[in-house]
Design a protein around this motif. Sequence first.
Motif, PDB file in Angstrom:
ATOM      1  N   HIS A 104      53.462  60.691  23.493  1.00 38.51           N
ATOM      2  CA  HIS A 104      52.125  60.279  23.947  1.00 38.51           C
ATOM      3  C   HIS A 104      51.608  61.437  25.294  1.00 38.51           C
ATOM      4  CE1 HIS A 104      48.595  58.025  25.397  1.00 38.51           C
ATOM      5  NE2 HIS A 104      49.119  58.117  26.444  1.00 38.51           N
ATOM      6  N   LEU A 105      52.570  61.786  26.173  1.00 36.71           N
ATOM      7  CA  LEU A 105      51.993  62.560  27.061  1.00 36.71           C
ATOM      8  C   LEU A 105      51.940  63.707  26.982  1.00 36.71           C
ATOM      9  CD1 LEU A 105      54.154  60.611  30.180  1.00 36.71           C
ATOM     10  CD2 LEU A 105      51.733  60.434  29.838  1.00 36.71           C
ATOM     11  N   LEU A 106      52.925  64.195  26.119  1.00 34.60           N
ATOM     12  CA  LEU A 106      52.853  65.726  25.505  1.00 34.60           C
ATOM     13  C   LEU A 106      51.486  66.085  24.800  1.00 34.60           C
ATOM     14  CD1 LEU A 106      56.707  66.247  24.583  1.00 34.60           C
ATOM     15  CD2 LEU A 106      55.437  67.439  26.500  1.00 34.60           C
ATOM     16  N   ALA A 107      51.100  65.095  23.789  1.00 34.46           N
ATOM     17  CA  ALA A 107      49.980  65.166  23.079  1.00 34.46           C
ATOM     18  C   ALA A 107      48.745  65.148  23.983  1.00 34.46           C
ATOM     19  CB  ALA A 107      49.998  64.008  22.126  1.00 34.46           C
ATOM     20  N   ALA A 108      48.808  64.713  25.160  1.00 33.32           N
ATOM     21  CA  ALA A 108      47.544  64.564  26.038  1.00 33.32           C
ATOM     22  C   ALA A 108      47.641  66.001  26.834  1.00 33.32           C
ATOM     23  CB  ALA A 108      47.811  63.422  26.978  1.00 33.32           C
ATOM     24  N   ILE A 109      48.672  66.634  27.008  1.00 35.54           N
ATOM     25  CA  ILE A 109      48.631  67.875  27.620  1.00 35.54           C
ATOM     26  C   ILE A 109      48.417  69.023  26.620  1.00 35.54           C
ATOM     27  CG2 ILE A 109      50.267  69.433  28.506  1.00 35.54           C
ATOM     28  CD1 ILE A 109      51.921  67.358  29.519  1.00 35.54           C
ATOM     29  N   ASP A 131      46.317  68.521  24.089  1.00 32.48           N
ATOM     30  CA  ASP A 131      44.695  68.222  23.799  1.00 32.48           C
ATOM     31  C   ASP A 131      44.085  68.488  25.053  1.00 32.48           C
ATOM     32  OD1 ASP A 131      45.681  67.390  21.266  1.00 32.48           O
ATOM     33  OD2 ASP A 131      45.492  65.478  21.617  1.00 32.48           O
ATOM     34  N   GLY A 132      44.391  68.797  26.131  1.00 37.37           N
ATOM     35  CA  GLY A 132      43.742  69.179  27.350  1.00 37.37           C
ATOM     36  C   GLY A 132      43.373  67.784  28.237  1.00 37.37           C
ATOM     37  N   GLU A 133      43.959  66.756  27.659  1.00 35.18           N
ATOM     38  CA  GLU A 133      43.437  65.447  28.375  1.00 35.18           C
ATOM     39  C   GLU A 133      44.298  65.373  29.711  1.00 35.18           C
ATOM     40  OE1 GLU A 133      44.106  62.059  25.823  1.00 35.18           O
ATOM     41  OE2 GLU A 133      43.113  63.097  24.202  1.00 35.18           O
ATOM     42  N   LEU A 134      45.177  65.994  29.767  1.00 34.44           N
ATOM     43  CA  LEU A 134      46.047  66.192  30.896  1.00 34.44           C
ATOM     44  C   LEU A 134      46.194  67.539  31.262  1.00 34.44           C
ATOM     45  CD1 LEU A 134      48.765  63.172  30.707  1.00 34.44           C
ATOM     46  CD2 LEU A 134      46.764  63.507  32.275  1.00 34.44           C
ATOM     47  N   THR A 187      53.647  60.946  39.762  1.00 33.46           N
ATOM     48  CA  THR A 187      54.036  61.993  38.897  1.00 33.46           C
ATOM     49  C   THR A 187      52.862  62.860  38.306  1.00 33.46           C
ATOM     50  OG1 THR A 187      55.767  60.574  38.277  1.00 33.46           O
ATOM     51  CG2 THR A 187      55.371  62.466  36.683  1.00 33.46           C
ATOM     52  N   TYR A 188      52.957  64.145  38.460  1.00 30.66           N
ATOM     53  CA  TYR A 188      52.028  65.171  38.279  1.00 30.66           C
ATOM     54  C   TYR A 188      52.347  65.973  37.293  1.00 30.66           C
ATOM     55  CZ  TYR A 188      49.859  63.638  42.784  1.00 30.66           C
ATOM     56  OH  TYR A 188      49.310  62.648  43.494  1.00 30.66           O
ATOM     57  N   ILE A 189      51.479  66.361  36.403  1.00 30.55           N
ATOM     58  CA  ILE A 189      51.542  67.553  35.353  1.00 30.55           C
ATOM     59  C   ILE A 189      52.048  68.707  36.073  1.00 30.55           C
ATOM     60  CG2 ILE A 189      50.823  68.786  33.259  1.00 30.55           C
ATOM     61  CD1 ILE A 189      51.108  65.919  33.018  1.00 30.55           C
TER      62      ILE A 189
END
Length: 244
Positions: A13-18, A20-23, A67-69
């Motif tokens: 879920h988090l990798l997909a958000a990264i 897709d530019g959401e994160l 926690t930060y990207i």
Amino acid sequence: MSTAPQYQRIKEHLLAAIRDGELRPGDRIAAETSLATQFGVSRMTVNRAIRELADAGVVERFVGDGTYIAEPRAESPLTEIRNIADEIRARGHQYSARVEGLAEVSADEDVAQRLGVRLQAKVFRSLIVHCENEVPVQLEERHVSPELCPDYLLQDFTQITPNQYLSRTCPLTDVEHLLSARLPGGHEQRLLKIGADEPCLLLLRRTWSGGRLVSVARLWHPGSRYALRSHIHLQDPGKGSHSV
């Protein structure tokens, strides 16, 4: 229905958000308690997902803050010689170089031994900072044989890298790498724009063409901005034995 472990679903879920530019790098992700509620899992499960992402360099964790990207690190294959400008452009980023030195110098004891010339022999030296999106990712100090590369000092190394020039002039047949972890000195700190406590990867490289030593290089990489990767294919099980 997905059979993936629960912590793996959170990672995906988090990798997909990264992707897709959401994160984006620098964004703070939701707290572990919030993610646990969102996915209906325990905080321990969320912690494992975050811990594995941190180990992979995808996120950075700060005690008491969150926690930060993380900023993506450049990555280069250790067992190959690739042009750093091509690597950076292949990632869709901007490459640039600063030439800090380009001159004929006398070989000191270290250079003479590694380049296979007599002490105080005249050799060519270049000092170049390679940048990705204007951020220094490699400091290259290189000494080159004038006999094999007589026009080295005439090159514009803001437009062509030493790697490109040497590959065209003296096709490389052999390479030697020696990798170590080092803290930078004041000179390296200034050119790479890093602090004294920033660990670096120092790659010592020697290259040959047709059995003759062409150049020796010291390549400094800030540990937080660069990674070196190695992939070795071993013989398939059942098709013979090997030892390591």
